[in-house]
Scaffold this active site. Structure first.
Site, short mmCIF file in Angstrom:
data_model
loop_
_atom_site.label_atom_id
_atom_site.label_comp_id
_atom_site.label_asym_id
_atom_site.label_seq_id
_atom_site.Cartn_x
_atom_site.Cartn_y
_atom_site.Cartn_z
N GLU A 17 -3.22 13.49 29.69
CA GLU A 17 -4.07 12.35 29.93
C GLU A 17 -4.68 12.07 31.10
O GLU A 17 -4.13 11.94 32.19
CB GLU A 17 -3.33 11.00 29.53
N LYS B 47 4.21 1.76 27.22
CA LYS B 47 3.55 2.91 27.07
C LYS B 47 2.98 3.45 28.44
O LYS B 47 2.81 4.47 28.78
CB LYS B 47 2.45 2.95 25.63
N ASP C 167 14.12 16.34 29.55
CA ASP C 167 14.02 16.06 28.13
C ASP C 167 13.25 14.55 28.02
O ASP C 167 13.84 13.47 28.16
CB ASP C 167 15.41 15.92 27.51
N HIS D 146 -11.91 5.21 32.96
CA HIS D 146 -11.53 6.24 32.10
C HIS D 146 -12.95 7.12 31.63
O HIS D 146 -12.58 8.28 31.56
CB HIS D 146 -11.36 5.88 30.68
C1 MEV Z 1 -3.12 3.99 28.32
O1 MEV Z 1 -2.57 5.31 28.17
C2 MEV Z 1 -2.18 2.97 29.10
C3 MEV Z 1 -2.48 1.60 28.90
O2 MEV Z 1 -2.83 1.14 27.67
C4 MEV Z 1 -1.32 0.93 29.64
C5 MEV Z 1 -1.50 -0.61 29.30
O3 MEV Z 1 -2.27 -1.15 28.41
O4 MEV Z 1 -0.44 -1.34 29.91
C6 MEV Z 1 -3.57 1.52 29.59
#
Ligand code: MEV
Length: 428
Positions: A82, A267, A283, A381
């Protein structure tokens, strides 16, 4: 490593970057090769790692800069597909550095192995019988791994729970084992299997599953940091920074209250942690499942981090999550890239490693929620996305840069347009 704040690092070529890391850490020329040359994981080595090997698969390894953790500067290797993740962690760590960086702690490497006892008519009675046999259980566990015991680990404690299931009451034994610098899966699984005959003999009941729990609640890594309000402002203005703090607190409150948002918030945390865990050959699935299960431990899924405002209006953050990572055994000891990553980190123990990962998770989280609460995530991004698209049509070097610039100027970032520019520039 005495300064992880390396100015202009991103401007260097890939080879210059790895040389710079070699200068700053004690990685060997072989480690440099392992990181920078394709094929360091040979097919032969790969064939010993998993089954039905048909080849190997590469991913980019980057290094997060600017981390100061408990007063020590650290470079954190990260392996991820990513874009933006490594840059975001580095930027966030730079902001945290202003107030001293990250302070971390670890509860210790205590893993849980579960032993499931079924067909129990009198579970509370059976629970007591098991607890009475703690010394014998300890003896069997420790006999299974004398080396672990020699290094200060081994059986730590015993817990027995009675749970209600759709198949009636079950007695669940938790063997708590200090696994030291190992991830510990093999050690605790072997112990769980070894104690089962004794359990069956003493209780007259049947033992079924014997396996570790990834919800490693006795193996928690914690980190905290202060982000001064002025560093959160683009202009360095404390008043503007105070507004950013409020926006971040709103973003946090949203995630803390709403599992749909908490999943994405977490995430973002795992974007950093999983990448760094993968880099050392640990892991990633164990860490992911432990993290998300811990986020739901209250009965409602919520955030792994917290964000508040201190007396001075600065943003303060914390994180706490299970961190079952090791330095001995598995891919960490075999994979050439993973071995080099451990050296770059300069860690001597699983405890240090776990704490670095917690700090990284907190930094990654701040970077994401700050971007979301201010500019939005897409702006940062887009450039990287454009680079990926340009690379996907076969562009490299100067040509790639030109295609990226053109796509951004024209606000038209897609593979068809990239190919069109590629062909046009190539035909000149
Ligand atoms: C993207 O990989 C991760 C985000 O979605 C985390 C978040 O929303 O806090 C930007």
């Amino acid at each position: 490593m005495n300064n992880s704040d390396i100015s202009g690092f991103y401007k260097l070529s890939q080879l210059e970057r790895v040389k710079k890391i070699a200068e700053l850490t004690d990685i060997s020329p072989e480690d440099v090769k392992a990181i920078s040359e394709a094929g360091s994981l040979t097919n032969d080595l790969a064939d010993h790692m998993i089954e039905n090997v048909i080849g190997t698969y590469s991913l980019p390894m980057g290094v997060a800069l600017n981390f100061k953790i408990n007063g020590r500067d650290v470079l954190i290797p990260m392996v991820t597909e990513e874009a933006s993740v490594v840059a975001a962690a580095s930027n966030s760590a730079k902001m945290a550095r202003v107030a001293g960086g990250f302070t971390t702690s670890f509860t210790g490497s205590i893993m849980i192995a579960q032993v499931q006892v079924v067909n129990v008519p009198d579970p509370n009675y059976v629970k007591n019988i098991i607890l009475e046999n703690k010394d014998k259980i300890k003896e069997i566990c420790n006999a299974k791994d004398p080396i672990l015991v020699k290094f200060g680990g081994g059986f730590h404690d015993l817990d027995v729970r009675v749970i209600d299931t759709s198949r009636g009451k079950m007695v669940i034994i938790h063997l708590l084992v200090n696994v030291g610098d190992a991830m510990g899966a093999n050690a605790v699984n072997s112990m769980a299997e070894a104690v089962s005959p004794l359990i069956e003999e003493k209780t007259g009941c049947k033992v079924d599953l014997r396996i570790l729990s990834n919800l490693a609640v006795y193996r928690l890594a914690r980190a905290r940091a202060v982000y001064k309000k002025e560093v959160l402002s683009k202009t360095g203005d404390p008043e503007d920074g105070a507004k950013v703090v409020e926006k971040i607190l709103d973003a946090y409150a949203f995630a803390a209250a709403d599992p749909y948002r908490a999943a994405t918030h977490n995430k973002g945390i795992m974007n950093g942690i999983s990448a760094a865990v993968l880099a050392t050959g640990n892991d990633t699935r164990a860490i992911e499942s432990g993290a998300h299960a811990y986020a739901a431990i209250s009965g409602r899924y919520t955030t792994l981090s917290t964000w508040e405002k201190d007396f001075d209006g600065n943003l303060v953050g914390t994180i706490e999550l299970p961190m079952a990572v090791g330095l001995v055994g598995g891919a960490t000891k075999i994979h050439p890239g993973a071995k080099a990553a451990v050296k770059i980190l300069g860690v001597q123990s699983a405890s240090e490693l776990a704490q670095i990962y917690a700090a990284l998770g907190l930094a990654q989280n701040l970077a994401a929620i700050k971007a979301l609460a201010t500019d939005g995530i897409q702006r940062g991004h887009m450039k990287l996305h454009a680079r990926n698209i340009a690379a996907s049509v076969g562009a490299t070097g100067e040509l790639l840069e030109k295609i990226v610039a053109q796509m951004i100027t024209d606000k038209n970032i897609n593979a068809i347009y990239a190919k069109e520019i590629f062909d046009r520039l190539n035909s000149k």
